[in-house]
Motif scaffolding. Sequence first.
Motif, mmCIF file in Angstrom:
data_model
loop_
_atom_site.group_PDB
_atom_site.id
_atom_site.type_symbol
_atom_site.label_atom_id
_atom_site.label_comp_id
_atom_site.label_asym_id
_atom_site.label_seq_id
_atom_site.Cartn_x
_atom_site.Cartn_y
_atom_site.Cartn_z
ATOM 1 N N VAL A 47 20.288 11.557 37.827
ATOM 2 C CA VAL A 47 21.450 11.423 38.718
ATOM 3 C C VAL A 47 22.134 10.077 38.518
ATOM 4 O O VAL A 47 23.360 9.958 38.644
ATOM 5 C CB VAL A 47 21.067 11.620 40.206
ATOM 6 C CG1 VAL A 47 20.624 13.045 40.458
ATOM 7 C CG2 VAL A 47 20.000 10.623 40.652
ATOM 8 N N THR A 48 21.358 9.050 38.192
ATOM 9 C CA THR A 48 21.954 7.739 37.921
ATOM 10 C C THR A 48 22.771 7.782 36.638
ATOM 11 O O THR A 48 23.881 7.236 36.575
ATOM 12 C CB THR A 48 20.858 6.654 37.813
ATOM 13 O OG1 THR A 48 20.077 6.648 39.011
ATOM 14 C CG2 THR A 48 21.471 5.284 37.612
ATOM 15 N N ALA A 49 22.225 8.452 35.621
ATOM 16 C CA ALA A 49 22.953 8.577 34.360
ATOM 17 C C ALA A 49 24.299 9.267 34.573
ATOM 18 O O ALA A 49 25.333 8.839 34.033
ATOM 19 C CB ALA A 49 22.117 9.366 33.351
ATOM 20 N N LEU A 50 24.305 10.319 35.373
ATOM 21 C CA LEU A 50 25.532 11.098 35.557
ATOM 22 C C LEU A 50 26.615 10.320 36.278
ATOM 23 O O LEU A 50 27.803 10.516 36.013
ATOM 24 C CB LEU A 50 25.225 12.386 36.315
ATOM 25 C CG LEU A 50 24.594 13.493 35.485
ATOM 26 C CD1 LEU A 50 24.428 14.757 36.320
ATOM 27 C CD2 LEU A 50 25.432 13.804 34.256
ATOM 28 N N VAL A 51 26.236 9.454 37.193
ATOM 29 C CA VAL A 51 27.237 8.645 37.892
ATOM 30 C C VAL A 51 28.006 7.788 36.894
ATOM 31 O O VAL A 51 29.233 7.682 36.952
ATOM 32 C CB VAL A 51 26.579 7.768 38.969
ATOM 33 C CG1 VAL A 51 27.572 6.737 39.501
ATOM 34 C CG2 VAL A 51 26.084 8.628 40.127
ATOM 35 N N GLY A 60 25.678 5.243 31.054
ATOM 36 C CA GLY A 60 25.237 6.593 31.374
ATOM 37 C C GLY A 60 24.600 7.292 30.192
ATOM 38 O O GLY A 60 23.634 8.048 30.346
ATOM 39 N N GLN A 61 25.110 7.025 28.989
ATOM 40 C CA GLN A 61 24.541 7.646 27.794
ATOM 41 C C GLN A 61 23.163 7.078 27.477
ATOM 42 O O GLN A 61 22.267 7.799 27.035
ATOM 43 C CB GLN A 61 25.479 7.437 26.604
ATOM 44 C CG GLN A 61 26.807 8.158 26.721
ATOM 45 C CD GLN A 61 26.649 9.664 26.703
ATOM 46 O OE1 GLN A 61 25.554 10.211 26.535
ATOM 47 N NE2 GLN A 61 27.747 10.368 26.893
ATOM 48 N N ALA A 95 22.949 12.227 22.644
ATOM 49 C CA ALA A 95 23.231 11.146 23.594
ATOM 50 C C ALA A 95 23.153 9.794 22.892
ATOM 51 O O ALA A 95 23.964 8.894 23.153
ATOM 52 C CB ALA A 95 22.247 11.199 24.766
ATOM 53 N N ALA A 96 22.180 9.654 21.976
ATOM 54 C CA ALA A 96 22.061 8.405 21.216
ATOM 55 C C ALA A 96 23.286 8.202 20.329
ATOM 56 O O ALA A 96 23.821 7.083 20.227
ATOM 57 C CB ALA A 96 20.783 8.425 20.371
ATOM 58 N N MET A 97 23.747 9.276 19.689
ATOM 59 C CA MET A 97 24.961 9.179 18.875
ATOM 60 C C MET A 97 26.177 8.884 19.742
ATOM 61 O O MET A 97 27.107 8.178 19.320
ATOM 62 C CB MET A 97 25.166 10.475 18.085
ATOM 63 C CG MET A 97 24.179 10.675 16.950
ATOM 64 S SD MET A 97 24.596 12.108 15.906
ATOM 65 C CE MET A 97 24.240 13.475 17.016
ATOM 66 N N ALA A 111 35.018 -1.342 30.045
ATOM 67 C CA ALA A 111 33.763 -0.604 29.872
ATOM 68 C C ALA A 111 34.005 0.897 29.899
ATOM 69 O O ALA A 111 33.055 1.679 29.834
ATOM 70 C CB ALA A 111 32.770 -0.992 30.963
ATOM 71 N N GLU A 112 35.256 1.299 29.995
ATOM 72 C CA GLU A 112 35.611 2.723 30.061
ATOM 73 C C GLU A 112 35.889 3.245 28.660
ATOM 74 O O GLU A 112 36.605 2.630 27.876
ATOM 75 C CB GLU A 112 36.850 2.891 30.937
ATOM 76 C CG GLU A 112 37.307 4.325 31.116
ATOM 77 C CD GLU A 112 38.501 4.406 32.048
ATOM 78 O OE1 GLU A 112 38.323 4.234 33.259
ATOM 79 O OE2 GLU A 112 39.630 4.609 31.538
#
Length: 228
Positions: A47-51, A60-61, A95-97, A111-112
């Motif tokens: 859930v933290t990643a998704l935020v 998030g990735q 996700a790593a890529m 950061a966006e």
Amino acid sequence: MKNKNPFKRLTKFEWGLWIVSVLVVSISFMTAGNVSYLTLIASLTGVTALVFVSKGDVAGQVLTVLFSLLYAVISYQFRYFGEMITYLGMSAPIAAMSVVSWLRNPYQDTAEVKVHRLNRGQFVRLVVFTALVTWGFYYILAAFGTNNLFMSTVSIATSFSASYLMLYRSPWYALAYAGNDIVLIVLWVLATLADRSFLPMIVCFVMFFFNDIYGFLNWRKMRARQRG
């Protein structure tokens, strides 16, 4: 790109969404009885990643990679080999890529991430690769004796398409993941009928669903702002 302390970049709404998600998942953990702490840690990481993913933040990735590894272990414990293979062999690597892709494509000096619109070739590859991956994995999962084979196969299709769209920085990743959340809710409902300790995974993916819907809406705002 500014990446120090991503929590400072959350809006009031995003703080509220994250706090509610953490509380709901934690409460479900405490009331479910004999639940492994690994399940709780994975849920909170997810859930933290998704935020952060919902606001186009590369943090998030990074957390998605960690969640994928934890979730693969949990899936193995219930013989959801489709989920295990999908997250170890597909979600975690993509996700790593995506970490690399997002770092290379910031929106100005922020950061966006810069939102991308799929071209025709990328869309065609999405359809073809999703079909091939789903077809191939069906037989692999059948050979492993995967529980709930049909739904596990559907999960692969939705997971792959969502990961592909995320890699290419498309807002549609969020709707694909929302569809995957629904599939996973069904899978973990079936698992919970056999073992109540998996109840928090249902709650986890319910919260994932709401986070992904917010992600889609926010990415559309990001796209409009960046094009404006």
